[in-house]
Write a protein that holds these residues in place. Structure first.
Motif, PDB file in Angstrom:
ATOM      1  N   GLY A  61      33.457  59.156   7.426  1.00  0.00           N
ATOM      2  CA  GLY A  61      34.386  58.077   7.082  1.00  0.00           C
ATOM      3  C   GLY A  61      33.806  56.620   7.180  1.00  0.00           C
ATOM      4  N   ILE A  62      33.084  56.242   8.004  1.00  0.00           N
ATOM      5  CA  ILE A  62      32.150  55.222   7.978  1.00  0.00           C
ATOM      6  C   ILE A  62      31.509  54.834   6.493  1.00  0.00           C
ATOM      7  CG2 ILE A  62      30.243  54.077   8.935  1.00  0.00           C
ATOM      8  CD1 ILE A  62      32.599  53.787  10.872  1.00  0.00           C
ATOM      9  N   TYR A  63      30.909  55.937   6.190  1.00  0.00           N
ATOM     10  CA  TYR A  63      29.982  55.590   4.917  1.00  0.00           C
ATOM     11  C   TYR A  63      30.917  55.086   3.772  1.00  0.00           C
ATOM     12  CZ  TYR A  63      27.197  56.795   0.815  1.00  0.00           C
ATOM     13  OH  TYR A  63      26.383  56.788  -0.415  1.00  0.00           O
ATOM     14  N   PHE A  64      31.995  55.844   3.556  1.00  0.00           N
ATOM     15  CA  PHE A  64      32.904  55.393   2.518  1.00  0.00           C
ATOM     16  C   PHE A  64      33.691  54.319   2.708  1.00  0.00           C
ATOM     17  CE2 PHE A  64      32.038  59.692   1.230  1.00  0.00           C
ATOM     18  CZ  PHE A  64      31.663  59.576  -0.289  1.00  0.00           C
ATOM     19  N   LEU A  65      33.939  53.704   4.141  1.00  0.00           N
ATOM     20  CA  LEU A  65      34.879  52.790   4.364  1.00  0.00           C
ATOM     21  C   LEU A  65      33.900  51.410   4.308  1.00  0.00           C
ATOM     22  CD1 LEU A  65      37.268  51.511   5.995  1.00  0.00           C
ATOM     23  CD2 LEU A  65      36.045  51.766   7.856  1.00  0.00           C
ATOM     24  N   TYR A  68      14.487  65.750   5.889  1.00  0.00           N
ATOM     25  CA  TYR A  68      15.414  66.786   6.491  1.00  0.00           C
ATOM     26  C   TYR A  68      16.078  67.386   5.612  1.00  0.00           C
ATOM     27  CZ  TYR A  68      13.801  64.692  10.562  1.00  0.00           C
ATOM     28  OH  TYR A  68      12.824  64.617  11.885  1.00  0.00           O
ATOM     29  N   ILE A  69      16.219  68.773   5.954  1.00  0.00           N
ATOM     30  CA  ILE A  69      17.013  69.657   5.051  1.00  0.00           C
ATOM     31  C   ILE A  69      18.525  69.555   4.930  1.00  0.00           C
ATOM     32  CG2 ILE A  69      17.362  71.446   6.660  1.00  0.00           C
ATOM     33  CD1 ILE A  69      16.099  73.459   4.312  1.00  0.00           C
ATOM     34  N   ASP A  70      18.870  68.914   6.098  1.00  0.00           N
ATOM     35  CA  ASP A  70      20.292  68.638   6.000  1.00  0.00           C
ATOM     36  C   ASP A  70      20.832  67.387   5.576  1.00  0.00           C
ATOM     37  OD1 ASP A  70      19.413  67.342   8.316  1.00  0.00           O
ATOM     38  OD2 ASP A  70      20.781  68.422   9.544  1.00  0.00           O
ATOM     39  N   ALA A  71      19.959  66.396   5.073  1.00  0.00           N
ATOM     40  CA  ALA A  71      20.279  65.188   4.786  1.00  0.00           C
ATOM     41  C   ALA A  71      20.682  64.787   3.352  1.00  0.00           C
ATOM     42  CB  ALA A  71      18.840  64.278   4.998  1.00  0.00           C
ATOM     43  N   PHE A  72      22.057  64.197   3.316  1.00  0.00           N
ATOM     44  CA  PHE A  72      22.529  63.812   2.140  1.00  0.00           C
ATOM     45  C   PHE A  72      23.073  62.498   2.745  1.00  0.00           C
ATOM     46  CE2 PHE A  72      22.321  68.312   1.930  1.00  0.00           C
ATOM     47  CZ  PHE A  72      22.123  68.637   0.697  1.00  0.00           C
ATOM     48  N   GLU A  73      23.224  61.628   1.751  1.00  0.00           N
ATOM     49  CA  GLU A  73      23.210  60.044   1.960  1.00  0.00           C
ATOM     50  C   GLU A  73      24.720  59.968   2.833  1.00  0.00           C
ATOM     51  OE1 GLU A  73      21.679  56.680  -0.176  1.00  0.00           O
ATOM     52  OE2 GLU A  73      23.831  56.244  -0.422  1.00  0.00           O
ATOM     53  N   TRP A  74      25.827  60.635   2.570  1.00  0.00           N
ATOM     54  CA  TRP A  74      26.854  60.306   3.258  1.00  0.00           C
ATOM     55  C   TRP A  74      26.773  60.567   4.884  1.00  0.00           C
ATOM     56  CZ3 TRP A  74      29.377  63.924   6.312  1.00  0.00           C
ATOM     57  CH2 TRP A  74      28.975  65.251   5.701  1.00  0.00           C
ATOM     58  N   VAL A  75      26.105  61.556   5.258  1.00  0.00           N
ATOM     59  CA  VAL A  75      25.904  61.682   6.617  1.00  0.00           C
ATOM     60  C   VAL A  75      24.627  61.244   7.115  1.00  0.00           C
ATOM     61  CG1 VAL A  75      24.700  64.039   6.199  1.00  0.00           C
ATOM     62  CG2 VAL A  75      25.976  63.447   8.331  1.00  0.00           C
ATOM     63  N   GLY A 106      26.488  47.333  14.764  1.00  0.00           N
ATOM     64  CA  GLY A 106      27.650  47.557  15.817  1.00  0.00           C
ATOM     65  C   GLY A 106      28.631  48.366  15.283  1.00  0.00           C
ATOM     66  N   VAL A 107      28.673  48.526  13.810  1.00  0.00           N
ATOM     67  CA  VAL A 107      29.626  49.236  13.120  1.00  0.00           C
ATOM     68  C   VAL A 107      30.003  50.574  13.965  1.00  0.00           C
ATOM     69  CG1 VAL A 107      30.824  50.178  11.052  1.00  0.00           C
ATOM     70  CG2 VAL A 107      29.786  47.921  10.943  1.00  0.00           C
ATOM     71  N   VAL A 108      28.555  51.532  13.845  1.00  0.00           N
ATOM     72  CA  VAL A 108      28.697  52.986  14.459  1.00  0.00           C
ATOM     73  C   VAL A 108      28.797  52.911  15.917  1.00  0.00           C
ATOM     74  CG1 VAL A 108      27.463  55.034  14.580  1.00  0.00           C
ATOM     75  CG2 VAL A 108      27.971  53.810  12.377  1.00  0.00           C
ATOM     76  N   GLY A 109      27.877  52.093  16.679  1.00  0.00           N
ATOM     77  CA  GLY A 109      27.662  52.129  17.811  1.00  0.00           C
ATOM     78  C   GLY A 109      27.801  50.696  18.703  1.00  0.00           C
TER      79      GLY A 109
END
Length: 510
Positions: free
Chosen positions: A314-318, A393-400, A415-418
């Motif tokens: 949600g943060i990535y697309f917002l 990292y094998i699970d790394a895609f930009e949105w996450v 400070g958007v995320v934390g």
């Protein structure tokens, strides 16, 4: 005659219920899937990640063909390959006389823009494989002074009914974090995650990747990731049965001879579409209700899926396309060579980077509190840190990956995320791992030739950014502690931190 439409399926969209496939028509439309150098090299992806995606794509294409879809599949070594997603859509559009493309919106702004720029009619359907839509997240976020995952997570629990007893959370509390922050001990009986022997398809991809991406960081020996949905389901079943009961207790722990502990290792399969959030969370909840796993473990796992994972997306697309360029702390240091395997005397960094090189994997605390913590304390440019995490990292895609790095790990989003930076001295790593016992540095030493660099850099970081953080209620105590220190000790700490950073910049082994 009705013109065919092209249905684009990307390498992280390998789900039978994909919105673009649902919008398509087997009798007229053509599925386009393409292995292209542009996607394999826009950052220098770990070879195991490339193998996972390409092999899973080939297996998924075969499934679609068996279901009656016409699939136009381009392999990486196809001589006619244009080597970009847009180029392959244009090439197949010309071959089949198509002017319209159906797509599920990609998980990167880069690809969203590329599709919008095509001289074709491209319909980007929402990616509804997630619990929370972009519109729902934007509505939730609107008007809030701070966006905090905990409040979002509680709403997702209410929405799904997961781990709920009527209107109340199971066990009478939403969060069992206080039960899930324990160190771990070596245990030869701890179950290991399953490894899957490469079949002929995967073996061919491994040979191709070994040839085409030999200069990328990371090895291919022992590749054993799942590349089909049945294998991914086996991995999930193994975790639920054997590792979930200990997951909560051990989820923040680190052991040098046990890189996986009781973690699930299913994030790659969630992120490329072989598993879905609901089946994963329901399996965990069922284990708790059947008495096969404790609530603290199941709650901690479910929170990572419907709480953190959904919140981060949600943060990535917002936040929009410029999110990855943010640098709130003004960090400008180049990424040190030790992140690419150069020798270091710091046991924790050597362990985390070496494990990443060999497995394309490190769990969240290794990423956040070892490599991420070091990069932030040292003032490394967050754009370079972002590229590194996305690469290795094998699970790394930009949105996450981007909000986890730019936001949580580096505090580059301001400070958007934390609400505070995840800064820690060596004491945290010592408490949660066995790394420090064999290190060339001494974690108990606060100054001196053998002082743990985290101890020095921690205070150096706080002092560099005092104007920003001194009034943060979660950090004010640390500044009071600093102010009470003997002035000579304070000077020594800052002098030795500066010397460490000088040696780091000079390329010396630190």
């Amino acid at each position: 005659m009705v013109k065919p439409r092209l249905i684009l399926v990307l390498g992280d969209q390998l789900s039978q219920g994909l919105s673009a496939l649902r919008a398509g028509d087997k009798s007229r439309d053509i599925v386009v899937m393409a292995e292209v150098m542009a996607e394999g090299s826009y950052v220098r992806h770990h070879p195991q990640k490339i193998v996972l995606v390409l092999s899973a794509m080939r297996h998924f294409a075969a499934e679609l063909q068996a279901q009656g879809w016409q699939v136009a599949y381009t392999r990486l070594d196809d001589p006619d390959n244009s080597q970009s997603i847009g180029g392959e859509l244009l090439r197949h559009a010309a071959v089949h006389g198509a002017t319209e493309v159906l797509a599920t919106r990609p998980g990167e702004w880069r690809l969203i823009a590329a599709l919008n720029d095509l001289p074709l009619t491209v319909s980007q359907h929402p990616d509804d494989r997630f619990l929370c839509s972009d519109a729902e997240f934007a509505t939730w976020a609107k008007g809030r002074k701070q966006l905090r995952m905990e409040w979002f997570y509680r709403d997702m629990r209410r929405k799904t009914g997961l781990l709920m007893q009527g209107d109340d959370p199971a066990g009478g509390q939403w969060n069992f974090d206080h039960d899930n922050r324990k160190p771990a001990r070596a245990d030869l009986l701890r179950p290991r995650p399953p490894r899957f022997a490469p079949d002929a398809v995967t073996a061919a991809v491994i040979a191709l990747v070994r040839d085409r991406f030999a200069d990328h960081f990371g090895g291919l020996d022992g590749f054993g990731w799942a590349t089909t949905r049945p294998e991914a389901q086996q991995a999930l079943d193994h975790f639920i049965t054997h590792a979930l009961p200990r997951f909560g207790d051990e989820q923040d722990a680190m052991l040098q001879d046990d890189p996986t502990l009781s973690h699930a290792l299913i994030s790659p399969y969630l992120n490329i579409g072989l598993l879905g959030w609901h089946e994963v969370c329901k399996a965990a909840e069922d284990a708790w209700r059947a008495g096969r796993a404790p609530l603290n473990a199941v709650e901690g796992f479910v929170r990572q899926i419907i709480g953190w994972r959904e919140f981060i997306r949600g943060i990535y697309f917002l936040e929009g396309p410029d999110y990855t360029t943010r640098n709130a702390l003004g960090a400008q240091r180049a990424l040190p060579p030790l992140f690419w395997g150069a020798k270091t005397q710091m046991a924790c960094l050597s362990q985390a980077v070496g494990q990443t090189r060999d497995l394309a994997y490190a769990h969240h605390i290794q990423r956040l509190m070892v490599t991420g913590n070091f990069a932030m304390l040292a003032g490394v440019n967050p754009a370079e840190v972002h590229d590194w995490y996305l690469s290795v990292y094998i699970d790394a895609f930009e949105w996450v990956e981007a909000p986890n790095t730019i936001g949580m790990s580096q505090f580059a989003d301001g400070g958007v995320v934390g609400s505070k930076p995840y800064a820690a001295s060596g004491a945290y790593i010592d408490r949660m791992s066995d790394y420090c016992a064999g290190c060339a540095y001494r974690v108990k030493d606060k100054t001196g030739a053998k002082a743990c660099p985290f101890n020095l850099l921690y205070w150096d970081f706080l002092l560099r950014h005092r104007d920003r953080f001194a009034k943060n209620p979660r950090m004010a105590q640390m500044y009071r502690t600093w102010d009470k220190m003997d002035a000579t000790r304070r000077d020594t700490v800052l002098t030795e931190a500066a010397d460490f950073l000088r040696r780091l910049d000079a390329g010396e082994t630190v």
